[in-house]
Enzyme design. Structure first.
Site, PDB file in Angstrom:
ATOM      1  N   TYR A   1       0.827  -1.251   0.052  1.00  0.00           N
ATOM      2  CA  TYR A   1       0.001  -0.042   0.067  1.00  0.00           C
ATOM      3  C   TYR A   1       0.944   1.323   0.143  1.00  0.00           C
ATOM      4  O   TYR A   1       2.083   1.499   0.610  1.00  0.00           O
ATOM      5  CB  TYR A   1      -1.000  -0.030   1.094  1.00  0.00           C
ATOM      6  CG  TYR A   1      -0.415   0.603   2.359  1.00  0.00           C
ATOM      7  CD1 TYR A   1      -0.765   1.606   3.036  1.00  0.00           C
ATOM      8  CD2 TYR A   1       0.735  -0.080   3.088  1.00  0.00           C
ATOM      9  CE1 TYR A   1      -0.676   2.155   4.167  1.00  0.00           C
ATOM     10  CE2 TYR A   1       0.926   0.472   4.243  1.00  0.00           C
ATOM     11  CZ  TYR A   1       0.450   1.513   4.985  1.00  0.00           C
ATOM     12  OH  TYR A   1       1.003   2.166   6.097  1.00  0.00           O
TER      13      TYR A   1
ATOM     14  N   SER B   1      -0.218   5.452  11.259  1.00  0.00           N
ATOM     15  CA  SER B   1       0.079   4.159  10.956  1.00  0.00           C
ATOM     16  C   SER B   1      -1.024   3.561   9.956  1.00  0.00           C
ATOM     17  O   SER B   1      -2.162   4.307   9.657  1.00  0.00           O
ATOM     18  CB  SER B   1       0.019   3.107  11.971  1.00  0.00           C
ATOM     19  OG  SER B   1      -1.372   3.020  12.517  1.00  0.00           O
ATOM     20  N   LYS B   2      -0.706   2.540   9.353  1.00  0.00           N
ATOM     21  CA  LYS B   2      -1.622   2.016   8.263  1.00  0.00           C
ATOM     22  C   LYS B   2      -3.120   1.727   9.033  1.00  0.00           C
ATOM     23  O   LYS B   2      -4.030   1.566   8.173  1.00  0.00           O
ATOM     24  CB  LYS B   2      -1.146   0.732   7.796  1.00  0.00           C
ATOM     25  CG  LYS B   2      -1.159  -0.390   8.521  1.00  0.00           C
ATOM     26  CD  LYS B   2      -0.640  -1.604   7.885  1.00  0.00           C
ATOM     27  CE  LYS B   2       1.014  -1.623   7.108  1.00  0.00           C
ATOM     28  NZ  LYS B   2       1.218  -2.779   6.332  1.00  0.00           N
ATOM     29  N   ARG B   3      -2.973   1.640  10.387  1.00  0.00           N
ATOM     30  CA  ARG B   3      -4.311   1.269  11.025  1.00  0.00           C
ATOM     31  C   ARG B   3      -5.371   2.505  11.097  1.00  0.00           C
ATOM     32  O   ARG B   3      -6.302   2.455  11.467  1.00  0.00           O
ATOM     33  CB  ARG B   3      -4.414   0.812  12.225  1.00  0.00           C
ATOM     34  CG  ARG B   3      -3.710  -0.794  12.404  1.00  0.00           C
ATOM     35  CD  ARG B   3      -3.313  -1.027  13.637  1.00  0.00           C
ATOM     36  NE  ARG B   3      -2.617  -0.367  14.514  1.00  0.00           N
ATOM     37  CZ  ARG B   3      -0.997  -0.385  14.402  1.00  0.00           C
ATOM     38  NH1 ARG B   3      -0.597  -1.377  13.494  1.00  0.00           N
ATOM     39  NH2 ARG B   3      -0.460   0.318  15.276  1.00  0.00           N
TER      40      ARG B   3
END
Length: 443
Positions: free
Chosen positions: A17, A214-216
């Site tokens: 991603y 973050s990706k979260r």
């Protein structure tokens, strides 16, 4: 070989991603290169073969192209300083390792190859952070860095510097989290007797809790903006504001203007706080000011994905024109216009109960159908006058006619101006839907 041409790069790893932080770094490099008539290079750091997939590469390419950042050199584009994948550059790294060996600057330690630090103070004149002195004399706090693992794979610091040398980078613009790595990199440049590029370390992007995004975190992946139907220019505009400012309090900017006025000196030292609500607001502003043709270009992929048979662009444009100011995300366009391109419409159950089955709604629809059927011309003006006349005759507010009419022709309680809807749908379709809705209302 020295160069006067500005050369910047974005060097992501194909992790699956494209992070907002990476996209912002790429954008600042792209803007700086464009501002100075230079070259923007894409280099893929894909030495971790276990993590690399074709899809992971494609996510990077798609994200950058979607944001409008075509690269001058790199994958699929080519260039004079390739290959542009680290996995294909092993021979180059071997050559530079030999140079360090010849200079007595490396040694073996339990199978690893380590770089022998000169143990001096390294001074960095950073274009964003200013002058910083790094005391590298203490091996306890600054141990000799590994440049090659026992299995033969290379460490980021070494190949990063070699690639920047070989690709003749003049400026390295990257996140502030790399600042502590920079003195190690400068030591390599100095040992190789090569002038380092200029460095600019840009602020980190933090979430609302003050932690590194973050990706979260919502909105962390560029793919999410593509899928939701953000306009590329909206996201690029917002990314520019994460650490940079035009210094005049404006927030809605075209990328062409940003390119003209972009300066590294205007990058803020403070960490940038990511605010998805602000991005959403900027999106709305861009939708409002964009041309109808641009709006159509961005909407059509979502219409085709939803299977809406809109016929032709000429048939579509007038419909898009009356909903444009209502749209915030392009993924919502299909639901806003679907009923224009179907024989009948799907009625929202809640709208049916609250509006169509309201007492008197069937009679009002019947009266409205009779009045509309008698109209000699079918225009917004005549439709509005006719509806208001019906309301006056019935002794009620116009809303008592507007609400059931809207649900009757669209199946929804919200939408664009009713009179524009009716005019575009056409007399035959409107009367047919009034008849269908009246039957439901009277059931």
């Amino acid at each position: 070989m020295p160069t006067t041409e500005v050369r910047t790069r974005f060097a992501p790893s194909p992790t699956g991603y494209l992070h907002v932080g990476g996209a912002r770094t790429a954008l600042f490099n792209w803007l700086f290169a464009r501002k100075h008539g230079g070259k923007f290079i894409l280099r893929i750091e894909d030495t971790d073969a276990k993590r690399n997939t074709d899809e992971a590469y494609e996510v990077i390419y798609q994200g950058l192209r979607w944001l409008g950042m075509e690269w001058d050199e790199g994958p699929s584009t080519g260039g004079d300083f390739g290959p542009y994948f680290q996995s294909q550059r092993n021979d180059i790294y071997e050559k530079y390792l030999a140079k360090l060996e010849a200079a007595g600057a490396v040694y073996e330690d339990e199978g690893s190859i380590r770089f022998r630090s000169p143990r001096k103070t390294v001074t960095l004149e950073d274009l964003v952070c200013g002058k910083i002195d790094f005391d590298m004399s203490n091996p306890a706090t600054h141990p000799d860095m590994t440049i090659r693992r026992p299995d033969g794979s290379w460490i980021f610091h070494f190949v990063n510097v070699v690639d920047d040398i070989e690709m003749r980078l003049t400026h390295v613009i990257r996140g502030e989290d790399h600042l502590s790595n920079t003195p190690k990199h400068i030591e390599l440049y100095q040992t190789l007797d090569i002038t380092p590029p200029r460095f600019a370390h840009i602020p980190l992007i933090l979430n609302h809790e003050g932690k590194k995004l973050s990706k979260r975190d919502g909105g962390a992946s560029i793919t999410s903006y593509i899928d939701q139907g953000y306009a590329p220019e909206s996201v690029a505009n917002y990314l520019c504001l994460l650490g940079w400012s035009p210094k005049d309090n404006r927030e809605v900017l075209d990328i062409e203007e940003v390119t003209r006025i972009f300066e590294l000196e205007n990058i803020n030292r403070r960490s940038a706080i990511f605010d998805l609500d602000k991005c959403f607001w900027i999106q709305g502003q861009h939708i409002l000011k964009m041309s109808l043709d641009r709006f159509a270009d961005l909407s059509i992929p979502f219409l085709e994905q939803a299977g809406i048979a809109y016929g032709s662009r000429d048939a579509l444009l007038p419909v898009l024109a009356i909903v444009k100011e209502k749209i915030k995300l392009l993924k919502d366009v299909p639901d806003w216009i679907r009923y224009f391109f179907t024989e009948s419409c799907a009625y929202d159950p809640e709208a049916t109960e609250k509006v169509l089955k309201k007492e008197g709604a069937a009679n009002r629809l019947a009266a409205l159908a009779s009045a509309f059927a008698a109209l000699p011309d079918w225009t917004e003006t005549s439709l509005e006058a006719s509806l208001k006349s019906c309301a006056s005759s019935a002794g009620c507010k116009t809303g008592e006619f507007i609400h059931p009419a809207r649900v009757a022709v669209s199946g929804r309680t919200v939408g664009p101006s009713l009179y524009h809807m009716l005019a575009l749908l056409g007399k035959e379709k409107v009367l047919a839907r009034f008849s269908e809705a009246a039957a439901i209302a009277g059931a």
